[in-house]
Scaffold this motif. Structure first.
Motif, PDB file in Angstrom:
ATOM      1  N   TYR A 143      44.959  37.096  45.968  1.00 20.32           N
ATOM      2  CA  TYR A 143      43.670  37.527  46.501  1.00 20.32           C
ATOM      3  C   TYR A 143      42.756  36.316  46.596  1.00 20.32           C
ATOM      4  O   TYR A 143      42.602  35.561  45.631  1.00 20.32           O
ATOM      5  CB  TYR A 143      43.026  38.607  45.618  1.00 20.32           C
ATOM      6  N   MET A 144      42.115  36.170  47.750  1.00 24.61           N
ATOM      7  CA  MET A 144      41.220  35.050  47.993  1.00 24.61           C
ATOM      8  C   MET A 144      39.823  35.579  48.299  1.00 24.61           C
ATOM      9  O   MET A 144      39.624  36.268  49.298  1.00 24.61           O
ATOM     10  CB  MET A 144      41.763  34.223  49.157  1.00 24.61           C
ATOM     11  N   GLY A 145      38.874  35.288  47.414  1.00 27.15           N
ATOM     12  CA  GLY A 145      37.495  35.739  47.581  1.00 27.15           C
ATOM     13  C   GLY A 145      36.531  34.711  47.032  1.00 27.15           C
ATOM     14  O   GLY A 145      36.937  33.741  46.386  1.00 27.15           O
ATOM     15  N   ASP A 146      35.229  34.947  47.251  1.00 25.79           N
ATOM     16  CA  ASP A 146      34.253  33.922  46.880  1.00 25.79           C
ATOM     17  C   ASP A 146      33.022  34.409  46.137  1.00 25.79           C
ATOM     18  O   ASP A 146      32.195  33.589  45.731  1.00 25.79           O
ATOM     19  CB  ASP A 146      33.799  33.171  48.132  1.00 25.79           C
ATOM     20  N   ASP A 147      32.866  35.729  45.933  1.00 23.59           N
ATOM     21  CA  ASP A 147      31.623  36.166  45.289  1.00 23.59           C
ATOM     22  C   ASP A 147      31.875  37.411  44.449  1.00 23.59           C
ATOM     23  O   ASP A 147      32.979  37.945  44.405  1.00 23.59           O
ATOM     24  CB  ASP A 147      30.534  36.411  46.341  1.00 23.59           C
ATOM     25  N   TRP A 148      30.864  37.892  43.783  1.00 18.22           N
ATOM     26  CA  TRP A 148      30.990  38.982  42.824  1.00 18.22           C
ATOM     27  C   TRP A 148      31.734  40.207  43.348  1.00 18.22           C
ATOM     28  O   TRP A 148      32.515  40.793  42.606  1.00 18.22           O
ATOM     29  CB  TRP A 148      29.627  39.381  42.294  1.00 18.22           C
ATOM     30  N   PRO A 149      31.516  40.637  44.600  1.00 17.82           N
ATOM     31  CA  PRO A 149      32.256  41.817  45.065  1.00 17.82           C
ATOM     32  C   PRO A 149      33.781  41.634  45.017  1.00 17.82           C
ATOM     33  O   PRO A 149      34.526  42.615  45.035  1.00 17.82           O
ATOM     34  CB  PRO A 149      31.774  42.012  46.509  1.00 17.82           C
ATOM     35  N   ASP A 150      34.244  40.398  44.933  1.00 18.91           N
ATOM     36  CA  ASP A 150      35.686  40.126  44.888  1.00 18.91           C
ATOM     37  C   ASP A 150      36.263  40.203  43.475  1.00 18.91           C
ATOM     38  O   ASP A 150      37.483  40.213  43.301  1.00 18.91           O
ATOM     39  CB  ASP A 150      35.963  38.732  45.476  1.00 18.91           C
ATOM     40  N   LEU A 151      35.420  40.280  42.467  1.00 20.73           N
ATOM     41  CA  LEU A 151      35.897  40.217  41.083  1.00 20.73           C
ATOM     42  C   LEU A 151      36.763  41.408  40.689  1.00 20.73           C
ATOM     43  O   LEU A 151      37.691  41.255  39.886  1.00 20.73           O
ATOM     44  CB  LEU A 151      34.725  40.055  40.121  1.00 20.73           C
ATOM     45  N   SER A 152      36.515  42.586  41.247  1.00 16.87           N
ATOM     46  CA  SER A 152      37.363  43.737  40.892  1.00 16.87           C
ATOM     47  C   SER A 152      38.781  43.552  41.414  1.00 16.87           C
ATOM     48  O   SER A 152      39.749  43.965  40.775  1.00 16.87           O
ATOM     49  CB  SER A 152      36.756  45.052  41.396  1.00 16.87           C
ATOM     50  N   ALA A 153      38.936  42.899  42.564  1.00 20.57           N
ATOM     51  CA  ALA A 153      40.267  42.587  43.084  1.00 20.57           C
ATOM     52  C   ALA A 153      40.884  41.431  42.292  1.00 20.57           C
ATOM     53  O   ALA A 153      42.080  41.438  41.995  1.00 20.57           O
ATOM     54  CB  ALA A 153      40.202  42.256  44.571  1.00 20.57           C
ATOM     55  N   PHE A 154      40.069  40.459  41.919  1.00 18.65           N
ATOM     56  CA  PHE A 154      40.544  39.348  41.091  1.00 18.65           C
ATOM     57  C   PHE A 154      41.154  39.886  39.795  1.00 18.65           C
ATOM     58  O   PHE A 154      42.145  39.360  39.308  1.00 18.65           O
ATOM     59  CB  PHE A 154      39.373  38.425  40.736  1.00 18.65           C
ATOM     60  N   ALA A 155      40.541  40.916  39.242  1.00 22.90           N
ATOM     61  CA  ALA A 155      40.970  41.450  37.941  1.00 22.90           C
ATOM     62  C   ALA A 155      42.389  42.001  37.969  1.00 22.90           C
ATOM     63  O   ALA A 155      43.051  42.053  36.932  1.00 22.90           O
ATOM     64  CB  ALA A 155      39.996  42.528  37.471  1.00 22.90           C
ATOM     65  N   ILE A 156      42.884  42.394  39.146  1.00 25.61           N
ATOM     66  CA  ILE A 156      44.213  43.024  39.213  1.00 25.61           C
ATOM     67  C   ILE A 156      45.236  42.241  40.031  1.00 25.61           C
ATOM     68  O   ILE A 156      46.428  42.520  39.959  1.00 25.61           O
ATOM     69  CB  ILE A 156      44.116  44.472  39.745  1.00 25.61           C
ATOM     70  N   ALA A 157      44.786  41.258  40.800  1.00 25.84           N
ATOM     71  CA  ALA A 157      45.710  40.471  41.626  1.00 25.84           C
ATOM     72  C   ALA A 157      46.546  39.538  40.759  1.00 25.84           C
ATOM     73  O   ALA A 157      46.088  39.065  39.712  1.00 25.84           O
ATOM     74  CB  ALA A 157      44.935  39.669  42.669  1.00 25.84           C
ATOM     75  N   GLY A 158      47.756  39.256  41.224  1.00 21.53           N
ATOM     76  CA  GLY A 158      48.640  38.361  40.494  1.00 21.53           C
ATOM     77  C   GLY A 158      48.208  36.909  40.548  1.00 21.53           C
ATOM     78  O   GLY A 158      48.456  36.137  39.634  1.00 21.53           O
ATOM     79  N   MET A 159      47.536  36.530  41.631  1.00 23.40           N
ATOM     80  CA  MET A 159      47.043  35.166  41.792  1.00 23.40           C
ATOM     81  C   MET A 159      45.668  35.246  42.428  1.00 23.40           C
ATOM     82  O   MET A 159      45.451  36.028  43.343  1.00 23.40           O
ATOM     83  CB  MET A 159      48.023  34.365  42.656  1.00 23.40           C
ATOM     84  N   LYS A 160      44.741  34.419  41.936  1.00 23.85           N
ATOM     85  CA  LYS A 160      43.353  34.462  42.382  1.00 23.85           C
ATOM     86  C   LYS A 160      42.944  33.089  42.889  1.00 23.85           C
ATOM     87  O   LYS A 160      43.131  32.090  42.202  1.00 23.85           O
ATOM     88  CB  LYS A 160      42.436  34.852  41.232  1.00 23.85           C
ATOM     89  N   VAL A 161      42.369  33.063  44.101  1.00 27.01           N
ATOM     90  CA  VAL A 161      41.985  31.790  44.722  1.00 27.01           C
ATOM     91  C   VAL A 161      40.569  31.915  45.267  1.00 27.01           C
ATOM     92  O   VAL A 161      40.183  32.976  45.776  1.00 27.01           O
ATOM     93  CB  VAL A 161      42.962  31.414  45.862  1.00 27.01           C
ATOM     94  N   THR A 162      39.824  30.831  45.177  1.00 24.46           N
ATOM     95  CA  THR A 162      38.491  30.782  45.778  1.00 24.46           C
ATOM     96  C   THR A 162      38.279  29.423  46.439  1.00 24.46           C
ATOM     97  O   THR A 162      39.182  28.589  46.476  1.00 24.46           O
ATOM     98  CB  THR A 162      37.385  31.103  44.743  1.00 24.46           C
ATOM     99  N   VAL A 163      37.092  29.243  46.962  1.00 21.01           N
ATOM    100  CA  VAL A 163      36.709  28.032  47.687  1.00 21.01           C
ATOM    101  C   VAL A 163      35.705  27.239  46.850  1.00 21.01           C
ATOM    102  O   VAL A 163      35.098  27.787  45.928  1.00 21.01           O
ATOM    103  CB  VAL A 163      36.123  28.398  49.075  1.00 21.01           C
ATOM    104  N   PRO A 164      35.499  25.955  47.161  1.00 18.81           N
ATOM    105  CA  PRO A 164      34.611  25.120  46.346  1.00 18.81           C
ATOM    106  C   PRO A 164      33.189  25.656  46.214  1.00 18.81           C
ATOM    107  O   PRO A 164      32.542  25.447  45.186  1.00 18.81           O
ATOM    108  CB  PRO A 164      34.603  23.770  47.075  1.00 18.81           C
ATOM    109  N   ASN A 165      32.700  26.343  47.249  1.00 19.28           N
ATOM    110  CA  ASN A 165      31.348  26.888  47.175  1.00 19.28           C
ATOM    111  C   ASN A 165      31.342  28.361  46.777  1.00 19.28           C
ATOM    112  O   ASN A 165      30.337  29.036  46.915  1.00 19.28           O
ATOM    113  CB  ASN A 165      30.588  26.673  48.491  1.00 19.28           C
ATOM    114  N   GLY A 166      32.465  28.857  46.251  1.00 20.05           N
ATOM    115  CA  GLY A 166      32.484  30.203  45.702  1.00 20.05           C
ATOM    116  C   GLY A 166      31.563  30.269  44.490  1.00 20.05           C
ATOM    117  O   GLY A 166      31.296  29.243  43.838  1.00 20.05           O
TER     118      GLY A 166
END
Length: 179
Positions: free
Chosen positions: A109-132
């Protein structure tokens, strides 16, 4: 290039799941005088998504906003699933996984802000960008070198292709096109 540990972690990924604003676009909302929205997408990200699919992975879009622009671009790219207007991205990720008969642990899962945290919590791999956002960067397995909307998705796609051992074979197809 990604570390050996990241490549090992990425080897079993079956789906690339992407937020749009801040990941596939630069995160800016541009409006014309008539109120029409303008978004820019990096063409390299689009090719990366197609290459990931060519290597057998699924591509899923989960975004909190609704946009005809996103629908058009992602449909043109042949994205497997598009979820728009979804505030709880973790729930959307579970729904996408159920539709594709995979587990959230099988997703990057690739996201950059708070709304992405619920997906981050369950994804096998978590990626963001430098300005996330700092809270997202803190929880990420990888922070890309490239910025959102500027090749960050392609960077991740290349890493996935490398982890699966398909990068060189896909590149060879393009090298043969020049002869």
């Amino acid at each position: 290039m990604a570390s050996y540990v990241l490549l090992e972690q990425a080897r079993d990924i079956q789906a690339l799941v992407l937020d749009v604003d801040g990941i596939l676009s630069d995160g800016f909302v541009s409006l014309t005088n008539s109120g029409d929205e303008i978004k820019s997408f990096d063409i390299r990200d689009g090719l990366g998504m197609k290459l990931v699919q060519a290597s057998g992975m699924k591509v899923i879009i989960i975004t909190g906003r609704k946009s005809n622009i996103v629908e058009k671009r992602m449909t043109d790219l042949g994205v497997d699933l598009i979820f728009q207007g979804r505030e709880d991205k973790g729930v959307a990720l579970k729904e996408a996984c159920a539709q594709l008969n995979i587990l959230p642990e099988d997703c990057l899962y690739m996201g950059d802000d708070w709304p992405d945290l619920s997906a981050f919590a369950i994804a096998g791999m978590k990626v963001t960008v430098p300005n996330g956002h700092v809270e997202v960067r803190r929880r990420a397995d990888l922070v890309t070198q490239a910025m959102g909307g500027r090749g960050a998705v392609r960077e991740v796609c290349d890493m996935l292709l490398t982890s699966k051992g398909t990068y060189q074979a896909l590149l060879e197809k393009y090298l043969r096109l020049t002869h």
